[in-house]
Design an enzyme around this catalytic site. Structure first.
Site, mmCIF file in Angstrom:
data_model
loop_
_atom_site.group_PDB
_atom_site.id
_atom_site.type_symbol
_atom_site.label_atom_id
_atom_site.label_comp_id
_atom_site.label_asym_id
_atom_site.label_seq_id
_atom_site.Cartn_x
_atom_site.Cartn_y
_atom_site.Cartn_z
ATOM 1 N N GLY A 53 0.827 -1.190 0.000
ATOM 2 C CA GLY A 53 0.000 0.000 0.000
ATOM 3 C C GLY A 53 0.866 1.246 0.000
ATOM 4 O O GLY A 53 1.967 1.245 0.552
ATOM 5 N N SER A 54 0.381 2.312 -0.619
ATOM 6 C CA SER A 54 1.091 3.588 -0.540
ATOM 7 C C SER A 54 0.850 4.210 0.839
ATOM 8 O O SER A 54 0.054 3.717 1.630
ATOM 9 C CB SER A 54 0.611 4.518 -1.653
ATOM 10 O OG SER A 54 1.011 3.995 -2.902
ATOM 11 N N GLY A 55 1.571 5.290 1.112
ATOM 12 C CA GLY A 55 1.459 5.950 2.411
ATOM 13 C C GLY A 55 2.634 5.653 3.320
ATOM 14 O O GLY A 55 2.718 6.201 4.415
ATOM 15 N N HIS A 56 3.544 4.756 2.863
ATOM 16 C CA HIS A 56 4.732 4.411 3.656
ATOM 17 C C HIS A 56 6.000 4.995 3.048
ATOM 18 O O HIS A 56 7.093 4.558 3.365
ATOM 19 C CB HIS A 56 4.878 2.897 3.753
ATOM 20 C CG HIS A 56 3.659 2.195 4.251
ATOM 21 N ND1 HIS A 56 3.109 2.482 5.476
ATOM 22 C CD2 HIS A 56 2.872 1.228 3.696
ATOM 23 C CE1 HIS A 56 2.033 1.710 5.655
ATOM 24 N NE2 HIS A 56 1.871 0.951 4.585
ATOM 25 N N LYS A 104 5.864 -7.578 2.637
ATOM 26 C CA LYS A 104 5.577 -7.374 4.055
ATOM 27 C C LYS A 104 4.400 -8.271 4.450
ATOM 28 O O LYS A 104 3.431 -8.414 3.687
ATOM 29 C CB LYS A 104 5.233 -5.907 4.330
ATOM 30 C CG LYS A 104 6.373 -4.943 3.985
ATOM 31 C CD LYS A 104 6.164 -3.524 4.494
ATOM 32 C CE LYS A 104 4.914 -2.822 4.009
ATOM 33 N NZ LYS A 104 4.823 -2.687 2.535
ATOM 34 N N ASP A 109 -1.330 -8.227 0.893
ATOM 35 C CA ASP A 109 -0.061 -8.256 0.145
ATOM 36 C C ASP A 109 0.370 -9.687 -0.146
ATOM 37 O O ASP A 109 0.726 -10.018 -1.280
ATOM 38 C CB ASP A 109 1.039 -7.544 0.946
ATOM 39 C CG ASP A 109 0.804 -6.050 1.070
ATOM 40 O OD1 ASP A 109 0.849 -5.369 0.030
ATOM 41 O OD2 ASP A 109 0.571 -5.568 2.180
ATOM 42 N N HIS A 215 0.003 1.210 9.744
ATOM 43 C CA HIS A 215 -1.252 1.753 9.217
ATOM 44 C C HIS A 215 -2.033 2.432 10.329
ATOM 45 O O HIS A 215 -3.234 2.658 10.210
ATOM 46 C CB HIS A 215 -2.105 0.654 8.606
ATOM 47 C CG HIS A 215 -1.356 -0.202 7.638
ATOM 48 N ND1 HIS A 215 -0.745 -1.368 8.028
ATOM 49 C CD2 HIS A 215 -1.099 -0.041 6.326
ATOM 50 C CE1 HIS A 215 -0.142 -1.899 6.969
ATOM 51 N NE2 HIS A 215 -0.333 -1.115 5.928
#
Lengths: 327, 327
Positions: A53-56, A104, A109, A215
């Site tokens: 996921g994006s945001g990391h 991860k 994922d 998250h």
């Protein structure tokens, strides 16, 4: 929600376009923005692909380049990328020596990378990272979560891939680095996913989430904010206990996005002091925002027990947007 | 106040100790933590010294090392360092070829660096940076403020110093880089100085401070939050108008500490698009938290018009905690 954006729907696309333009010497954006790949790949080298996921950010696209990943697949914010993204990335960077997925440990994922590996019709192996000692299972994962230790796996295995090691060797190395790595995090504030528009969780003005996930998902417990030394002591205790031994180590103090450099170095000082008391010798260090949760305030501590091979691979040249040395 | 600290009184000392320990291959902390210096200096080279209030990290200590500064003097948070700090730093890194002070245009900094230059009994010149186009004078400065463009001055002049250029030449180069550089910033949230314990300013949930300074000081006006494209347009308009011409340029999108990477790259995309419309050609790029205001959310845009010499000096090797390439 207070963000430098135009619309929640276009955040990811505009950010990726900016990233690819700013680092055009290192990366190229794939069609339909399915992946970020190296501008130049090396035939005959095992290709390393990660994503999530994006945001990391900078994880994972910021680690694409010489000495680290060959490609990264960005999902929507906090949402797994889809198998067609990994398949397209595998097509784009396959050097004929096999492909290693670095994943991860989150259910979405793992499922999607597994599906891609089956569907791609290629020689693909995977390493799943699960370095977070905070919780044994979580709202997002079966088993432990993969967090900032993933950076260490990507760096070390990436350097070994440049040396020409085989897919089987790299898979074994990645597994060993993950086994030698433990992390734990703390959050002081929540983050806000653009598409949601409201904070992921509520937290009091005097509280912290000890053992938080990347998250913003729950950790071990919600408690009153404590001094940095006490927080570091608890994290280091959990990490040391779980490793079962001390030794030569890499210490990564990772910011979650909203905590300033001054506090990260203070946390580094606190964590290093605790580790040294317990017999660790800090041989390599990294401090900064590397595996983030959007603008969440807080930090994580990651410790990797280093052997000589891993230390040399850590030192090997790397040329990515977010990590660069020797080049 | 919610911070990863032990006590407001010890934040700076513990953070500097952590910084020096994490980067012991690059820097050494001076006695009484008066300055951060290169671990190894080069005899016969002009020494570059900067400094200022803390809270803007990685500026300046994160830019100490090969190809950039020889020493940096950290004041208390948002407070100028004292002349004895600059004098001690000058003693420590004087290579016999003169010393150049690089000073952001704030009254306290200019006064204290001037006093140090007089008292040190050495061959000292200075460059004062004042790249912020937002306001012509401010609560902290007579004339324009020195902000993120200071990084560009330090990098370019630092590379020229490694080449063996003279003090007079470096002073002229630094002046020219500053003259070719303009910046403007926007804040979405305040920051909190640890010793104060409360936010530096109040801002509504739907407001932004356009033209904010790096201490959270007022800019041009307080307005409703706008889309990123509109913000970028206003910043680029102000920068272009003030430069008076377009051309080959370096574009730095700088985060103030609390804005995530995803938004910074989105702002880079927006600013670059605006600049290209106006005839700028973006030849070099940098995106990240480099000149911060603790945990303030927001970003600044810096544009430097590059000539060939400046572009080559920008590309020259640098080995500091926060900027590293070619080494």
């Amino acid at each position: 929600m207070k963000k430098l954006i135009n619309s929640p729907d276009t955040v990811l696309a505009e950010s990726l376009d900016g990233f690819a333009a700013a680092h055009a010497d290192i990366v190229t954006l794939g069609a339909e923005r399915k992946f970020v790949r190296r501008a130049r790949t090396t035939p005959g080298k095992v290709a390393l692909i990660s994503g999530g996921g994006s945001g990391h950010e900078p994880l994972h696209a910021g680690f694409v380049g010489l000495g680290m990943l060959d490609a990264a697949c960005p999902g929507q914010v906090f949402t797994s990328p889809t198998p067609d993204q990994m398949i397209a990335a595998a097509e784009a960077v396959d050097g004929g020596a096999g492909i290693l997925f670095i994943v991860k440990n989150y259910e979405g994922d793992v499922m999607n990378f597994d599906m891609a590996a089956e569907m791609a019709g290629k020689d693909i192996m995977k390493v799943v990272t699960d370095d977070d000692v905070a919780v044994e299972a979580s709202t997002w994962s079966t088993g432990r979560r993969g967090v900032a230790g993933t950076l260490v796996v990507e760096k070390v295995v990436g350097a070994a891939a440049e040396q020409g090691r085989s897919l089987v060797e790299l898979q074994a190395l990645g597994t060993n680095v993950n086994l030698a790595t433990r992390s734990m995090g703390v959050a002081l504030t929540s983050c806000t996913v653009p598409a949601a528009g409201t904070p992921t969780f509520q937290i009091g003005d005097d509280e912290m989430e000890m053992g938080v996930g990347i998250h913003g998902e729950p950790g071990r417990r919600r408690v009153k904010l404590e001094p940095a030394d006490r927080i570091a002591e608890e994290m280091v205790h959990a990490i040391h206990e779980d490793l079962g031994k001390a030794g030569d180590a890499l210490l990564l103090v990772n910011g979650f996005g909203g905590t300033p450099s001054m506090e990260l170095y203070l946390m580094y000082h606190a964590a290093r002091t605790q580790l040294e008391k317990r017999g660790f010798a800090i041989r390599r260090s990294l401090v900064g925002n590397y595996v983030t949760s959007l603008e969440m305030a807080g930090a994580s501590v990651t410790v990797t027990l280093l052997d000589d091979d891993m230390a040399k691979l850590w030192d090997a040249p790397v040329h990515t947007a977010a990590l660069r040395w020797g080049v």
